[in-house]
Design an enzyme around this catalytic site. Sequence first.
Site, PDB file in Angstrom:
ATOM      1  N   GLY A 160      -7.075   5.859   1.653  1.00  0.00           N
ATOM      2  CA  GLY A 160      -8.163   4.772   2.206  1.00  0.00           C
ATOM      3  C   GLY A 160      -9.350   5.785   2.616  1.00  0.00           C
ATOM      4  CG  ASN A 203      -1.792   1.270   1.437  1.00  0.00           C
ATOM      5  OD1 ASN A 203      -1.341   2.138   1.186  1.00  0.00           O
ATOM      6  ND2 ASN A 203      -3.204   0.771   2.019  1.00  0.00           N
ATOM      7  CG  ASP A 226      -3.630  -6.190   9.376  1.00  0.00           C
ATOM      8  OD1 ASP A 226      -3.725  -6.315   7.900  1.00  0.00           O
ATOM      9  OD2 ASP A 226      -4.751  -6.084   9.606  1.00  0.00           O
ATOM     10  CB  SER A 227      -4.069  -0.127   9.780  1.00  0.00           C
ATOM     11  OG  SER A 227      -3.654   0.082   8.455  1.00  0.00           O
ATOM     12  N   GLY A 239       0.245   4.339   0.124  1.00  0.00           N
ATOM     13  CA  GLY A 239       0.163   5.636   1.369  1.00  0.00           C
ATOM     14  C   GLY A 239       0.804   5.267   2.479  1.00  0.00           C
ATOM     15  CE  LYS A 275      -3.473   9.241   8.286  1.00  0.00           C
ATOM     16  NZ  LYS A 275      -3.366   8.411   6.880  1.00  0.00           N
TER      17      LYS A 275
HETATM   18  P1  ITT Z   1      -0.804  -4.214   3.178  1.00  0.00           P
HETATM   19  O1  ITT Z   1      -1.594  -5.230   3.714  1.00  0.00           O
HETATM   20  O2  ITT Z   1       0.119  -4.673   1.723  1.00  0.00           O
HETATM   21  O3  ITT Z   1       0.112  -3.396   3.945  1.00  0.00           O
HETATM   22  P2  ITT Z   1      -3.273  -3.072   2.893  1.00  0.00           P
HETATM   23  O4  ITT Z   1      -4.039  -1.902   2.026  1.00  0.00           O
HETATM   24  O5  ITT Z   1      -4.015  -4.490   2.232  1.00  0.00           O
HETATM   25  O6  ITT Z   1      -1.844  -2.983   2.444  1.00  0.00           O
HETATM   26  P3  ITT Z   1      -4.309  -3.686   5.362  1.00  0.00           P
HETATM   27  O7  ITT Z   1      -4.835  -4.987   4.752  1.00  0.00           O
HETATM   28  O8  ITT Z   1      -3.780  -3.278   6.273  1.00  0.00           O
HETATM   29  O9  ITT Z   1      -3.807  -3.041   4.119  1.00  0.00           O
HETATM   30  O10 ITT Z   1      -5.873  -2.728   5.098  1.00  0.00           O
HETATM   31  C1  ITT Z   1      -5.805  -1.649   5.781  1.00  0.00           C
HETATM   32  C2  ITT Z   1      -6.796  -0.693   5.144  1.00  0.00           C
HETATM   33  O11 ITT Z   1      -7.509   0.330   6.180  1.00  0.00           O
HETATM   34  C3  ITT Z   1      -6.171   0.126   3.867  1.00  0.00           C
HETATM   35  O12 ITT Z   1      -6.285  -0.330   2.712  1.00  0.00           O
HETATM   36  C4  ITT Z   1      -6.679   1.572   4.331  1.00  0.00           C
HETATM   37  O13 ITT Z   1      -7.781   1.476   3.506  1.00  0.00           O
HETATM   38  C5  ITT Z   1      -7.463   1.486   5.793  1.00  0.00           C
HETATM   39  N1  ITT Z   1      -6.594   2.326   6.583  1.00  0.00           N
HETATM   40  C6  ITT Z   1      -5.569   2.032   7.262  1.00  0.00           C
HETATM   41  N2  ITT Z   1      -4.912   3.099   7.692  1.00  0.00           N
HETATM   42  C7  ITT Z   1      -5.251   4.126   7.119  1.00  0.00           C
HETATM   43  C8  ITT Z   1      -5.279   5.447   7.300  1.00  0.00           C
HETATM   44  O14 ITT Z   1      -4.221   6.103   8.103  1.00  0.00           O
HETATM   45  N3  ITT Z   1      -6.026   6.341   6.797  1.00  0.00           N
HETATM   46  C9  ITT Z   1      -6.990   5.773   6.002  1.00  0.00           C
HETATM   47  N4  ITT Z   1      -7.349   4.745   5.839  1.00  0.00           N
HETATM   48  C10 ITT Z   1      -6.465   3.725   6.521  1.00  0.00           C
END
Ligand code: ITT
Length: 198
Positions: free
Chosen positions: A155, A15, A74-75, A17, A177
């Site tokens: 996101g 990701n 993971d977020s 971002g 942020k």
């Molecule tokens: P990786 O697993 O490759 O790291 P991913 O996007 O699939 O990338 P996650 O499974 O952790 O990651 O999904 C987390 C989603 O939550 C992420 O795609 C964002 O849409 C959202 N998210 C997490 N942190 C955020 C933030 O700071 N601001 C906005 N959205 C966020």
Amino acid sequence: MRKFKENKLVIATHNSGKAREISDLLKPYIEKFHTAAELDLPEPEETARTFTGNASIKAVAAAKGSGMPALADDSGLAVTALNGEPGIFSARWAPNKDFNIAMAEVNRRLGKSADRSAAFICALAIAWPDGHVETFEGRIDGNLIWPPRGEKGFGYDPIFIPEGETRTYAEITPEEKSATSHRARAFAKLVEQCLTQK
Ligand code: ITT
């Protein structure tokens, strides 16, 4: 707690971002970092039921795949009135990574609910090639708005206003942020417990 003593680290995310925010946060501590995307590391299946479990899966896979220590994040967004959804499924609510669709789905499910509160949660895991893992979690509470506002961030940022603010995470600067975010809070714990200034 194992200390991070190496000078190289893989940021285990695809990701962009997140990679940008993580590399900004890491700069004072790590000389050299690579990303999982740049090393062409495969994306493991996220089969755990918690943020911490999935962060560990990603960190261990990247550490074993690269032979270097790796940091994974993971977020997601946990919406109170939706019993914590989308939670660990936050990325999966966005078909083809289209977060306009994911944000609209959150808003549709919220309907006329008076409770617009939500939290961003971030679990970080740092893993070594021998399989050892350390994990850290951070959280920021806030409220959801509709329609989305702002062009920055990524996101779900355009619909999230953190506590104490009037602007969304997509309307404030990356520095603002990082002063309060779930990711920065998890990072502060990682730095305090595991890293030493270079
Ligand atoms: P990786 O697993 O490759 O790291 P991913 O996007 O699939 O990338 P996650 O499974 O952790 O990651 O999904 C987390 C989603 O939550 C992420 O795609 C964002 O849409 C959202 N998210 C997490 N942190 C955020 C933030 O700071 N601001 C906005 N959205 C966020």
